[in-house]
Scaffold this motif. Sequence first.
Motif, mmCIF file in Angstrom:
data_model
loop_
_atom_site.group_PDB
_atom_site.id
_atom_site.type_symbol
_atom_site.label_atom_id
_atom_site.label_comp_id
_atom_site.label_asym_id
_atom_site.label_seq_id
_atom_site.Cartn_x
_atom_site.Cartn_y
_atom_site.Cartn_z
ATOM 1 N N ASP A 20 0.820 -1.224 0.000
ATOM 2 C CA ASP A 20 0.000 0.000 0.000
ATOM 3 C C ASP A 20 0.847 1.265 0.000
ATOM 4 O OD1 ASP A 20 -2.314 -1.471 -0.054
ATOM 5 O OD2 ASP A 20 -2.542 -1.511 2.122
ATOM 6 N N CYS A 21 2.057 1.176 0.552
ATOM 7 C CA CYS A 21 2.883 2.377 0.651
ATOM 8 C C CYS A 21 3.306 2.908 -0.713
ATOM 9 C CB CYS A 21 4.115 2.107 1.510
ATOM 10 S SG CYS A 21 5.263 0.895 0.799
ATOM 11 N N LEU A 22 3.158 2.084 -1.797
ATOM 12 C CA LEU A 22 3.461 2.593 -3.129
ATOM 13 C C LEU A 22 2.566 3.784 -3.473
ATOM 14 C CD1 LEU A 22 4.004 -0.552 -5.425
ATOM 15 C CD2 LEU A 22 5.694 1.135 -4.732
ATOM 16 N N GLY A 23 1.387 3.825 -2.881
ATOM 17 C CA GLY A 23 0.465 4.925 -3.141
ATOM 18 C C GLY A 23 0.954 6.256 -2.621
ATOM 19 N N ASN A 24 1.979 6.259 -1.749
ATOM 20 C CA ASN A 24 2.526 7.502 -1.201
ATOM 21 C C ASN A 24 3.586 8.128 -2.098
ATOM 22 O OD1 ASN A 24 0.913 7.125 1.073
ATOM 23 N ND2 ASN A 24 2.500 5.905 2.108
ATOM 24 N N LEU A 25 3.993 7.415 -3.169
ATOM 25 C CA LEU A 25 5.041 7.940 -4.053
ATOM 26 C C LEU A 25 4.397 8.891 -5.051
ATOM 27 C CD1 LEU A 25 7.085 4.649 -4.671
ATOM 28 C CD2 LEU A 25 7.418 6.384 -2.899
ATOM 29 N N SER A 26 4.067 10.038 -4.592
ATOM 30 C CA SER A 26 3.270 10.985 -5.383
ATOM 31 C C SER A 26 4.013 11.534 -6.600
ATOM 32 C CB SER A 26 2.815 12.150 -4.490
ATOM 33 O OG SER A 26 3.941 12.772 -3.890
ATOM 34 N N SER A 27 5.347 11.442 -6.623
ATOM 35 C CA SER A 27 6.122 11.965 -7.761
ATOM 36 C C SER A 27 6.454 10.893 -8.786
ATOM 37 C CB SER A 27 7.427 12.598 -7.258
ATOM 38 O OG SER A 27 7.170 13.644 -6.353
ATOM 39 N N LEU A 28 5.999 9.666 -8.547
ATOM 40 C CA LEU A 28 6.397 8.547 -9.402
ATOM 41 C C LEU A 28 5.845 8.713 -10.811
ATOM 42 C CD1 LEU A 28 8.084 6.000 -8.896
ATOM 43 C CD2 LEU A 28 5.950 4.723 -8.654
ATOM 44 N N GLN A 29 6.750 8.626 -11.803
ATOM 45 C CA GLN A 29 6.372 8.741 -13.206
ATOM 46 C C GLN A 29 6.479 7.409 -13.948
ATOM 47 O OE1 GLN A 29 8.821 11.794 -14.920
ATOM 48 N NE2 GLN A 29 8.082 13.398 -13.559
ATOM 49 N N LEU A 30 7.369 6.557 -13.498
ATOM 50 C CA LEU A 30 7.572 5.260 -14.150
ATOM 51 C C LEU A 30 7.557 4.164 -13.101
ATOM 52 C CD1 LEU A 30 10.057 4.283 -16.950
ATOM 53 C CD2 LEU A 30 10.013 2.940 -14.841
ATOM 54 N N LEU A 31 6.769 3.124 -13.340
ATOM 55 C CA LEU A 31 6.720 1.956 -12.464
ATOM 56 C C LEU A 31 6.662 0.705 -13.337
ATOM 57 C CD1 LEU A 31 6.507 0.606 -9.691
ATOM 58 C CD2 LEU A 31 4.013 0.867 -9.841
ATOM 59 N N ASP A 32 7.644 -0.147 -13.181
ATOM 60 C CA ASP A 32 7.718 -1.397 -13.946
ATOM 61 C C ASP A 32 7.825 -2.556 -12.959
ATOM 62 O OD1 ASP A 32 8.099 -3.470 -15.683
ATOM 63 O OD2 ASP A 32 9.721 -2.533 -16.814
ATOM 64 N N VAL A 33 6.749 -3.333 -12.851
ATOM 65 C CA VAL A 33 6.740 -4.511 -11.973
ATOM 66 C C VAL A 33 6.540 -5.779 -12.805
ATOM 67 C CG1 VAL A 33 5.935 -3.244 -9.950
ATOM 68 C CG2 VAL A 33 4.265 -4.246 -11.531
ATOM 69 N N SER A 34 6.850 -5.754 -14.086
ATOM 70 C CA SER A 34 6.603 -6.889 -14.979
ATOM 71 C C SER A 34 7.479 -8.082 -14.635
ATOM 72 C CB SER A 34 6.844 -6.467 -16.432
ATOM 73 O OG SER A 34 8.174 -6.008 -16.611
ATOM 74 N N ASP A 35 7.042 -9.252 -15.089
ATOM 75 C CA ASP A 35 7.784 -10.507 -14.929
ATOM 76 C C ASP A 35 8.059 -10.828 -13.470
ATOM 77 O OD1 ASP A 35 8.436 -11.324 -17.836
ATOM 78 O OD2 ASP A 35 9.048 -9.217 -17.749
ATOM 79 N N ASN A 36 6.993 -10.842 -12.669
ATOM 80 C CA ASN A 36 7.071 -11.270 -11.277
ATOM 81 C C ASN A 36 5.899 -12.203 -10.993
ATOM 82 O OD1 ASN A 36 9.348 -9.833 -9.675
ATOM 83 N ND2 ASN A 36 8.474 -8.172 -10.900
ATOM 84 N N GLN A 37 5.550 -12.338 -9.725
ATOM 85 C CA GLN A 37 4.427 -13.185 -9.321
ATOM 86 C C GLN A 37 3.426 -12.392 -8.484
ATOM 87 O OE1 GLN A 37 4.151 -16.505 -10.246
ATOM 88 N NE2 GLN A 37 5.973 -16.186 -11.495
ATOM 89 N N PHE A 38 3.291 -11.104 -8.755
ATOM 90 C CA PHE A 38 2.364 -10.272 -7.996
ATOM 91 C C PHE A 38 0.916 -10.704 -8.253
ATOM 92 C CE2 PHE A 38 5.893 -7.055 -8.141
ATOM 93 C CZ PHE A 38 6.066 -6.981 -6.761
ATOM 94 N N THR A 39 0.076 -10.531 -7.242
ATOM 95 C CA THR A 39 -1.326 -10.927 -7.322
ATOM 96 C C THR A 39 -2.220 -9.760 -6.903
ATOM 97 O OG1 THR A 39 -1.283 -11.781 -5.051
ATOM 98 C CG2 THR A 39 -0.769 -13.339 -6.814
ATOM 99 N N GLY A 40 -3.520 -9.986 -7.027
ATOM 100 C CA GLY A 40 -4.497 -9.004 -6.561
ATOM 101 C C GLY A 40 -5.128 -8.226 -7.695
ATOM 102 N N ASN A 41 -6.280 -7.628 -7.411
ATOM 103 C CA ASN A 41 -7.000 -6.787 -8.367
ATOM 104 C C ASN A 41 -6.460 -5.368 -8.269
ATOM 105 O OD1 ASN A 41 -8.935 -5.196 -9.776
ATOM 106 N ND2 ASN A 41 -10.471 -6.793 -9.450
ATOM 107 N N ILE A 42 -5.920 -4.860 -9.388
ATOM 108 C CA ILE A 42 -5.270 -3.545 -9.336
ATOM 109 C C ILE A 42 -6.270 -2.421 -9.103
ATOM 110 C CG2 ILE A 42 -3.364 -4.313 -10.790
ATOM 111 C CD1 ILE A 42 -4.695 -2.808 -13.097
#
Length: 734
Positions: A20-42
């Motif tokens: 959940d703390c990713l939501g605090n990165l208010s300046s984030l312009q690029l996020l790449d989480v590809s090729d992992n095993q993450f789960t959940g409804n975005i």
Amino acid sequence: MKNLKQLDLARNNFGGSLPDCLGNLSSLQLLDVSDNQFTGNIAFGPLTNLISLQFLSLSNNLFDVPISMKPFLNHSSLKFFSSENNRLVKEPAAFDNLIPKFQLVFFHLSSSPTSEALNVNIPNFLYYQYNLRALGLSHNITGMFPSWLLKNNTRMEQLYLSENSFVGTLQLPDHLYPTMTELDISNNNMNGQIPKDICSIFPNLNNLKMAKNGFTGCIPSCLGNISSLSVLDLSNNQLSTVKLEQLTTIMFLKLSNNNLSGQIPTSVFNSSTSQFLYLSGNNFWGQLSDVPLYGWKVWSVLDLSNNQFSGILPRWFVNSTQITAVDLSKNHFNGPIPKDFCKLDQLLYLDLSENNFTGYIPSCFSPPSLIHIHLSKNRLSGPLTYDFYNSSSLVTMDLRDNNFTGSIPNWIGNLSSLSVLLLRANHFDGELPVQLCLLEQLRILDVSQNQLSGPLPSCLGNLTFMESSQKTFVSLNVGFGSISIEEAYYETMGPPLVDSVLSLENIFSPNFTKEVIEFTTKNMYYGYKGKVLSYMSGIDLSNNNLVGAIPPEFGNLSEILSLNLSHNNLTGSIPATFSNLKHIESLDLSYNNLNGAIPPQLTEVTTLEVFSVAHNNLSGRTPERKYQFGTFDENCYEGNPFLCGPPLQNSCSEEAVPSQPVPNDEQGDDGFIDMEFFYINFGVCYTVVVMMIAAVLYINPYWRCRWLYFIEDCIDTCYYFMVASFRKFSNFRR
């Protein structure tokens, strides 16, 4: 890290939901989480708060991604979005008409192959996109070909709409698209003819893939005039007309499985640019030996299988020393395999099966890089001397249905990567070499219908037969990529600080072919390929002259799916260790000389679908009819006169106790008759009868006289018969 702008977590093994703390990165312009095993409804995660995002890649995870893009409708800065191979989910119809604030440049969306099909129309938000330069939608999309996407996005460069359910004809807009480099509409349900103006609408195409549809008619010859066109795949359609000489400027040409015919012009083989040629599954004819080759030619792949070619193999193959794959199977080629093939040092795949080749395999033929060799269903002969001796990379060796002779060579144990060994229906003799036990990767062994003799090597029980995908396909590690999308990335994001831009590149890396392995199991001859082949394992030693007992070590083959030892001369009992074959589906021990009882422990094997011990010398009760054994009928046990119990007609007496297997050293040589004991009894009885007759004649004078008179009468009768016969014969000669 409130000022963090780019975060790349791609290509790791992270799992669980996004923190959940990713939501605090208010300046984030690029996020790449590809090729992992993450789960959940975005839709319920922290990404909905990151409204400064310009680049978001979720590909190759276990996310639930709403196809409507509803969680990102307020992300006005979003330009690049990639979500391939996740699970797509539907949203309520109320979200379909919402207008997003973003204008995407790059958008890829597809579901994983194992996900449930949604069969939905193209998402409505795409009607409001006007700056798209790369669009990828695959799986689940239905309807007509969306030509409006091209009309709305005049700077489109890459359009991937493969593996959907688009129907109807290909309707192209009457507008020039000079930026379009890649168009992929393969694996849909489209029909009709390929538009003749496709070349003028897309004059700078690099990749054009329209395979697995229902296109008919002719292939536009203008495609050969597009100087930039490198990849053309029109396979698996119903095309009937082509002028191949006008397509020789294309590097990768695949026209397999159409209705094309005729003789291949010489310009095809003399092209200076063509490296990959796939023409299988058509009706082309002619003799390749008639085709002259001028100059130096570098071939990589040549697939002419399943056509009507004939004649001997041309020598110009060897002029292309970099050739990696050749498939000439299912034609009418004849003559010997040229010794010049020994010069193909880079060869990975060779399939000459189902032709009329004769003679020996050249003893010098042993490419070190060879992975798959198929020579089955020809008329090849002679022993295997040093063929393939140095092919340590060999995964598949298929020599079925030929006339090979001699013994299986001991150097077979040097092929450490061998996974499939098929020597069925030849004339191999001698014993099974123990060097087979060194093949730790072996998954399928078929040496049936030969003249092999001797005992079964007990060390075969040490093989693991674990699942392997190594034998399922041939990868050539060749790619054709387009990096034109990098320009859009630079314009939007500036110079890349992380490597995420690389994940946007579409690299076309064709696997040359999927392996198809034919193997007998469950009394049927099946062809295995793809994922099914990676799971398949089995041993077939049937129809030989193998002798001796079945080694108990065969019970260690716990991963094997099929074991066939039928039609041999095996003796001894069925090992009780067979109860450890927990995955076996087919077990055939019929037509041998096995004796003793069927181990009752076999009922613990609940995976059996086919079981046969017919025509042996087994005795005692049949296994209890429970689990899978409740499905086996009388045919599975017939030809064993001393077997009793259901499903056989002869029932066991109440006093009968199932005979247990006895050690091999206590068993007779001929099953249920002890011949040594029989000879001793016969000799004793004969001696006793003769002595009793002699004693009676000695004690009783009357019977002694009668015996002597009887002997004298017999002698006189024989004498007069011979004299009379001699006189008649003399008169006859006069």
